[in-house]
Design an enzyme around this catalytic site. Structure first.
Site, PDB file in Angstrom:
ATOM      1  N   LYS A   1     -72.815  51.857 112.679  1.00 25.34           N
ATOM      2  CA  LYS A   1     -73.358  50.942 111.677  1.00 25.34           C
ATOM      3  C   LYS A   1     -73.131  51.663 110.340  1.00 25.34           C
ATOM      4  O   LYS A   1     -73.788  52.655 110.036  1.00 25.34           O
ATOM      5  CB  LYS A   1     -74.832  50.725 112.018  1.00 25.34           C
ATOM      6  CG  LYS A   1     -75.827  50.118 111.060  1.00 25.34           C
ATOM      7  CD  LYS A   1     -75.463  49.116 110.080  1.00 25.34           C
ATOM      8  CE  LYS A   1     -76.601  49.011 109.057  1.00 25.34           C
ATOM      9  NZ  LYS A   1     -76.275  49.676 107.798  1.00 25.34           N
TER      10      LYS A   1
ATOM     11  N   GLY B   1     -82.263  59.023 109.004  1.00 21.50           N
ATOM     12  CA  GLY B   1     -82.661  58.253 107.822  1.00 21.50           C
ATOM     13  C   GLY B   1     -84.155  58.243 107.642  1.00 21.50           C
ATOM     14  O   GLY B   1     -84.852  59.195 108.019  1.00 21.50           O
ATOM     15  N   SER B   2     -84.649  57.123 107.116  1.00 24.17           N
ATOM     16  CA  SER B   2     -86.065  57.038 106.754  1.00 24.17           C
ATOM     17  C   SER B   2     -86.953  56.808 107.969  1.00 24.17           C
ATOM     18  O   SER B   2     -86.506  56.334 109.008  1.00 24.17           O
ATOM     19  CB  SER B   2     -86.272  55.883 105.774  1.00 24.17           C
ATOM     20  OG  SER B   2     -86.105  54.650 106.456  1.00 24.17           O
TER      21      SER B   2
ATOM     22  N   GLY C   1     -87.009  53.017 108.755  1.00 24.04           N
ATOM     23  CA  GLY C   1     -85.795  52.579 109.451  1.00 24.04           C
ATOM     24  C   GLY C   1     -85.754  53.068 110.885  1.00 24.04           C
ATOM     25  O   GLY C   1     -85.484  52.297 111.812  1.00 24.04           O
ATOM     26  N   GLY C   2     -86.064  54.329 111.084  1.00 24.62           N
ATOM     27  CA  GLY C   2     -86.029  54.910 112.423  1.00 24.62           C
ATOM     28  C   GLY C   2     -87.033  54.262 113.356  1.00 24.62           C
ATOM     29  O   GLY C   2     -86.713  53.933 114.504  1.00 24.62           O
TER      30      GLY C   2
ATOM     31  N   GLU D   1     -83.832  60.865 113.662  1.00 20.26           N
ATOM     32  CA  GLU D   1     -84.213  62.041 112.884  1.00 20.26           C
ATOM     33  C   GLU D   1     -84.654  61.483 111.536  1.00 20.26           C
ATOM     34  O   GLU D   1     -83.861  60.877 110.827  1.00 20.26           O
ATOM     35  CB  GLU D   1     -83.014  62.983 112.784  1.00 20.26           C
ATOM     36  CG  GLU D   1     -83.333  64.320 112.175  1.00 20.26           C
ATOM     37  CD  GLU D   1     -83.161  64.317 110.673  1.00 20.26           C
ATOM     38  OE1 GLU D   1     -84.124  63.912 109.968  1.00 20.26           O
ATOM     39  OE2 GLU D   1     -82.092  64.698 110.204  1.00 20.26           O
TER      40      GLU D   1
ATOM     41  N   CYS E   1     -82.806  66.615 104.618  1.00 21.08           N
ATOM     42  CA  CYS E   1     -83.927  66.412 105.551  1.00 21.08           C
ATOM     43  C   CYS E   1     -84.776  67.672 105.609  1.00 21.08           C
ATOM     44  O   CYS E   1     -85.921  67.635 106.030  1.00 21.08           O
ATOM     45  CB  CYS E   1     -83.435  66.163 106.969  1.00 21.08           C
ATOM     46  SG  CYS E   1     -82.056  65.067 107.095  1.00 21.08           S
TER      47      CYS E   1
ATOM     48  N   GLU F   1     -93.427  62.673 102.791  1.00 21.96           N
ATOM     49  CA  GLU F   1     -92.219  63.207 102.175  1.00 21.96           C
ATOM     50  C   GLU F   1     -91.894  62.454 100.881  1.00 21.96           C
ATOM     51  O   GLU F   1     -91.959  61.221 100.839  1.00 21.96           O
ATOM     52  CB  GLU F   1     -91.051  63.059 103.169  1.00 21.96           C
ATOM     53  CG  GLU F   1     -89.744  63.640 102.662  1.00 21.96           C
ATOM     54  CD  GLU F   1     -88.577  63.468 103.637  1.00 21.96           C
ATOM     55  OE1 GLU F   1     -88.721  62.708 104.616  1.00 21.96           O
ATOM     56  OE2 GLU F   1     -87.529  64.095 103.403  1.00 21.96           O
TER      57      GLU F   1
END
Lengths: 529, 529
Positions: free
Chosen positions: B183, B240-241, B244-245, B264, B301, B392
């Site tokens: 993607k 990613g965020s 999203g995850g 992650e 990250c 974060e």
């Protein structure tokens, strides 16, 4: 040891509630002792004890945890005939089977103790620093497996010893360095208490922290859910029904911090009978399978519930022998009323489906909760059209799917869901022509057998007991064999630590003498540094 | 190579939709080329191709898959400056950084190729039969890792090469034997297309099946969800965020057959500054951390977002240097408008919390999407009371938590959530007094550093890039280093197979010469059988 019906909370027995259930003798259909349900406060106390115990237990060297596991094995043997008779009474399983299962349970604990003493299971991987590397220096990084924290184990009914209180889940979680909380199985509460108290005694005698092991009584829908949702709990092992396993899996995924649930939920374990094999030994194979289908009243996760074959003369002769063998099987008491009822209704449901006919059924007999064997047949076409025929009927039942040809057989295999095992019965010479079939059979299963029966699950390093969904929730793990420990650990990398601060497993000097991957090479040597 | 804005579906380019988005240059704040969104039909075609490709690709020997990975590395290098300039333009990252990242990407592919050529990564475990064993014979069982099936990879924005189209997720999934569907990340669509076409070319040149790799354009909320819910897809890698995850993780858990999602999702990477270290080298440490916080505009990250220390004279001197260093940092363009906006609002939100004061901020400057560094401070007490301070802030920002004493510091560490890394800055001599602190720091992290900065993530066998939730969805796996391959494989046990039918990895003769555990012992020897 007199059964007290209490919860085992670390080193204490506790019964704060007045709510209880009775244990039950399925052969006599009568209730036995009272067992008190854990209260909210008792659950909380158990989990706080486990969290505290973890801080101490996780720091113990492998040899000390091995002492504990070996002491559990010893204490189980000390229970002797009292434990055997209790398990026989509560499960309805024959004495010889329970004695065999006790051997398996004790052997399992000893195998994990041996794994800990040898020590290489932590998968130590070391990359030493390269300070002169351009453009950036390479840091020193050392990785090893560490325990995740308290594990909840849901005991299974069909192995009241080997998949229960001191079974494979408990042994592997304790070996990994995690405290264990058992959700006692309702169908062998007395057996559970005897074993749980043996574990608590072993823990005390080997200097383990209070709370390294607890056992609670309660219902899956209340106690089970509370345990899985509690922040102290870091992982879950489950063996049982699809419904039960998925309820826990979905609950755990909804936590604020989702945790892994390894649920082993059984399967139909398809057996593919190729024509050459049937031609060479139809009768022998039929006898072998009649035995496997009805072993332990069919109450195995690996019971062969589906026989797939291509129509023909050889299949006819196989089915005749299978039917007559099944008719010889005397019925036996099933594990509990719920399993017996499910078996009866599940069998009837399959027999009512379009195109299904009964091939042969075991003798009927007077008695309580008796499961009588049965084998039915259906065409490949009817099977493909009907998802009801793809479900497990837990008990001594098997469905023969008669396919028109190789292509339909392949289609059938590709249609069935994930399985713990699949089996190819074939003459070696004919496999060349059935490569697609073998490949499809391996795609759906965690373990693929050639000319054998899936019902034995060897406890060893190479065992894989966990297959694609829905046979288990994560096909990357196993619940039987030494690799079961991997469910309950995570890798931790240490970067830039001086020798004296490193755990023994990853010290340059390799004081434990374990196998490690050092700069890409497996070795037991120390590192010159 | 002219960017065409199409989807790469196996060996074909496709743009069936009229819907498109433009790529974007964040430094110039201007739109670039058009990229066509994948249609439902294109998605379906891609997945059917992947399923078909899997049947062929999974059977390839390691050496053939290694050829493919090496060819990808070569094709990426052939793109030369065109790729570098495209990535610089789309990400706003400096050329030197992109060139370094390309080296990392190519090195990663070569490392997995090397892993395949060596071959021992399949973790072969063999237990040979003991036919004379009592009471039951022991069967022959041989286990090895096999690929799970098509993997969807969600590319990350912050490493347009190393964590994107041909990044670690793709390299490890392909190495495992699985087709990959990318993607594409919306913030470097041109870079993605160049790399995706390089992969497709490498696949064609090395005889891979059509569909072993595809890349689709679309939004995470539509394309991403469709991919994750599709029955053909067997696993997911995401960087990613948190939002999203978790959306993907929850969707995958709701599938009829749930699949694992390794997401992650980043972390605040706490750094614990012990008093002895501050006393010995406050200024030096402050300079080191000013550099780590602002490296790559803080878009890592593993960016140290939290500095934990005990109040005192040494801390004061550390903070003064840190503040003045931060003021020297010139702002730079962030990866995209969304990340820049989040950074601005996240920073403001923290600064508005009770007890938070700004310690120092980088220079302001004219330009597009510039992220200016900032360091703030807060007391341990205020931090403990306020969950908003535990989140974060992705960018060059760090919060210093000033604890009253060791106990409060311990409490703070135990309060923070799961992390990719945690770091102890200390003099070796003082660790004896801070063992609880070190232990607590290791409990929350996947990687624990001693006297270093967490921002470098070495690609090697020992790396662990994945920590307790919410830094990743499953702390048992890593997304960086060779162990990343373990996310995309499952063990398959073969029982009772004759030598000629076994895969090379588990044949008695050990034709690949790999390390195997045979009857409990690691060896590269053949088995005498």
């Amino acid at each position: 040891m007199v059964v007290q019906g209490k919860n085992i909370i670390g080193f204490s027995l506790s019964a704060a509630s007045e709510e209880f259930v009775n244990s039950y003798d399925p052969r006599e259909a009568r209730t036995l002792e009272k067992f008190y349900m854990a209260t909210k406060e008792e659950i909380e106390e158990t989990l706080q004890k486990a969290a505290k115990a973890f801080e101490v237990y996780k720091q113990f060297p492998g040899s000390k945890k091995a002492d504990f596991l070996e002491a559990i094995a010893d204490e189980i043997l000390v229970l002797d005939d009292e434990l055997v008779q209790m398990a026989v009474k509560e499960s309805g399983l024959p004495e010889a089977r329970i004695i065999g299962e006790r051997g398996r349970t004790v052997g399992q604990l000893m195998l994990f103790a041996q794994l800990l003493r040898e020590g290489s299971w932590v998968d130590a991987i070391i990359e030493t620093a390269q300070l002169a590397r351009e453009p950036l220096p390479k840091p020193d990084i050392r990785k090893m497996l560490v325990p995740v924290g308290p594990v909840v184990v849901f005991a299974a009914s069909n192995f009241p010893l080997a998949f229960s209180t001191a079974g494979g889940d408990t042994a592997s979680a304790l070996a990994a360095g995690n405290p264990v909380i058992i959700k006692a199985h309702m169908s062998h509460l007395g057996t559970n208490e005897l074993v749980a108290r043996a574990i608590a005694k072993a823990a005390q005698n080997t200097g383990m922290p209070d709370g390294v092991f607890s056992s609670l009584n309660g219902r899956g829908s209340s106690l089970g859910q509370q345990l899985v949702m509690h922040p102290v709990v870091k992982s879950v092992g489950f063996t049982g029904s699809f419904t039960g396993g998925m309820a826990l899996y979905k609950a755990a995924a909804q936590r604020e911090d989702p945790i892994p649930v390894f649920a082993e939920m059984g399967s139909v374990n398809p057996v593919i009978l190729l024509p050459g094999k049937l031609k060479a030994s139809a009768a022998e194979t039929a006898k072998q399978y009649a035995g496997s289908i009805t072993l332990g009243v069919g109450q195995f996760c690996t019971n062969p519930g589906l026989l797939l074959a291509i129509e023909g003369e050889e299949l006819k002769s196989f089915l005749e022998t299978l039917a007559s063998e099944i008719q010889e099987v005397t019925p036996a008491t099933m594990l509990n009323e719920g399993i017996w009822k499910s078996y009866q209704s599940g069998k009837v449901k399959v027999l009512e489906q379009i195109g299904v006919t009964l091939l042969g059924a075991g003798a009927e007999q007077e008695g309580n909760h008796l499961g009588s064997a049965a084998v039915a047949q259906v065409s490949g076409e009817d099977f493909l059209d009907n998802p009801n025929l793809h479900e497990e009927v837990f008990g001594p039942f098997s469905l023969v799917v008669k396919c028109t040809d190789k292509e339909q057989l392949l289609k059938v295999i590709r249609t069935i869901k994930g399985q713990l095992t699949s089996t190819i019965m074939a003459e070696p010479g004919e496999l060349e022509d059935y490569q697609d079939i073998v490949r499809a059979a391996s795609d759906v299963a965690g373990r693929l057998l050639f000319n054998g029966v899936p019902t034995g699950v060897e406890v060893c390093h190479a065992m894989q007991h966990g297959g694609p969904f829905p046979s288990s929730t994560d096909s990357r793990f196993t619940s039987v064999g030494t690799d079961a420990i991997k469910r309950f650990v995570r890798p931790l990398a240490l970067q830039g630590f001086p020798e004296e601060m490193l755990p023994d497993e990853v010290k340059n000097s390799n004081p434990l003498g374990i196998w490690r991957k050092v700069n890409g090479e497996l070795t037991r040597d120390a590192i010159n540094g």
